[in-house]
Design a protein around this motif. Sequence first.
Motif, short mmCIF file in Angstrom:
data_model
loop_
_atom_site.label_atom_id
_atom_site.label_comp_id
_atom_site.label_asym_id
_atom_site.label_seq_id
_atom_site.Cartn_x
_atom_site.Cartn_y
_atom_site.Cartn_z
N SER A 99 0.89 -1.35 0.17
CA SER A 99 -0.01 -0.07 -0.03
C SER A 99 0.78 1.19 0.15
O SER A 99 0.62 2.28 -0.84
N SER A 132 -8.20 4.49 -2.67
CA SER A 132 -8.57 5.66 -1.81
C SER A 132 -7.64 5.38 -0.82
O SER A 132 -7.74 4.00 -0.24
N SER A 133 -7.08 6.22 0.10
CA SER A 133 -6.51 6.14 1.35
C SER A 133 -7.53 6.24 2.29
O SER A 133 -6.81 6.42 3.68
N LEU A 138 -9.49 -4.54 4.63
CA LEU A 138 -9.55 -2.88 4.42
C LEU A 138 -8.55 -2.45 3.59
O LEU A 138 -8.64 -1.59 2.73
N ALA A 177 -9.01 -3.15 0.04
CA ALA A 177 -9.91 -2.61 -0.44
C ALA A 177 -9.72 -1.10 -0.78
O ALA A 177 -9.97 -0.78 -1.97
N GLY A 178 -8.73 -0.48 0.08
CA GLY A 178 -8.10 0.73 -0.28
C GLY A 178 -7.32 0.73 -1.47
O GLY A 178 -7.31 1.58 -2.36
N GLU A 194 0.94 4.39 6.36
CA GLU A 194 0.35 2.72 6.55
C GLU A 194 1.49 2.13 7.62
O GLU A 194 1.19 1.14 8.07
N TYR A 200 -9.71 4.32 3.41
CA TYR A 200 -9.72 3.08 4.08
C TYR A 200 -8.81 2.88 5.27
O TYR A 200 -9.00 2.10 6.25
N GLU A 226 -8.01 5.02 7.61
CA GLU A 226 -8.31 5.24 9.03
C GLU A 226 -9.07 4.46 9.63
O GLU A 226 -9.00 4.11 10.94
N ALA A 227 -10.08 3.58 8.78
CA ALA A 227 -10.69 2.51 9.42
C ALA A 227 -9.96 1.32 9.99
O ALA A 227 -10.12 0.81 11.06
N ALA A 228 -8.91 0.95 9.15
CA ALA A 228 -7.98 0.07 9.74
C ALA A 228 -7.21 0.46 10.77
O ALA A 228 -7.18 -0.55 11.87
#
Lengths: 106, 167, 89
Positions: free
Chosen positions: A52, C57-58, C48, C51-52, A67, C60, C62-64
């Motif tokens: 990522s 999109s970054s 997640l 999915a991001g 990340e 996701y 925050e949710a992770a």
Amino acid sequence: MLEWILSALIVIGAFFTLVGSIGLYKLPDFFMRLHGPTKATTLGVGAILIASVLYFSFTTSDISLHEVLITLFLFITAPISAHLMAKAALHIRLKRVGRTREPADN
Amino acid sequence: MREPVKKFFPHPVLTLVLWGVWLLLHDTVAPGHLVLGFILAFSISLLTSGFWEEKVCIRAPLILLRFLGIVLWDILVANVTVAKLILGRSGKLKPGFFYVELDIQTPVGISILANTISLTPGTVSCDLTEDRTRLLVHALHVEDIPAMVKQIKERYEAPLKEVFTEC
Amino acid sequence: MLATALLIAFSLVILALLLSFIRLAIGPDVPDRILALDTLYINAIALLILAGLHFGSSLYFEAALLIAVMGFVGTVAFSKYLLRGDIME
């Protein structure tokens, strides 16, 4: 080239995540099950997160490093939660597989 | 360290870590966030300094870096080893509990050692005895217990003992 | 190439979620269920992030991060409950 590295990292990460859950599913007692998730998933999620970081750093103009926070957090917390769960299991005297060797003086 | 520096930065490492985490969270090095993050990191470490009873001293940072490198490499190897063990026949595994006698005394050193053991080859640290002298470890598959204890002591405990000492 | 890799990764992680869920359902003891929940959190983080990557999109992230923090607190609270009979001292 980048796409190959990304794809490899993603698949390796997902594979190790799966191995952790397979360990959780098939090993015979709690203390053995503990090993799967704590190890395999840290590397699994770690590899996906590195993918990522690379992806967002190369597709958008600026470097995306946040990340790294999740990786850092998981590497610090995974052993702590494993330790606490093991301690709780020892406390309620959970049974082990018969062939488990006990410590010399206990 | 000079007195005023010690007074305003009781835990310089904590301040730096907090600042770094703030910048990572916002994913930016914009001047505004640099200043705001520094103010937060500075005041939080100053306000919470009362909760950190013992001082953490890091001696020999080079040994610490080398130790981190060894641990990261071991984590990679451990993952492949554990993956093989998990995917193989679980009937052949020989799990076992054993005690590791600790030479290291400082609480920070002990907790980092326990975390390292949990992250590396097929071992999870389960319990620390009340007097902080022995660590109970569970191994997923162990043939030779004394050899494994020796490896843990030489590979992880020895460098940690040099790095974290009493101040 | 990347799309195929993501598809494979999605299936592997969803299989992992399923296996953890089975362990959560069959137990047999309380620590097993706590461990299964902890693994579910980590699998959800992996899902997640994937999915991001898939949607580019970054958000996701925050949710992770939230799941990582809350999951850890939850696991510690459950274990503390087993150890002492109550969570706060």
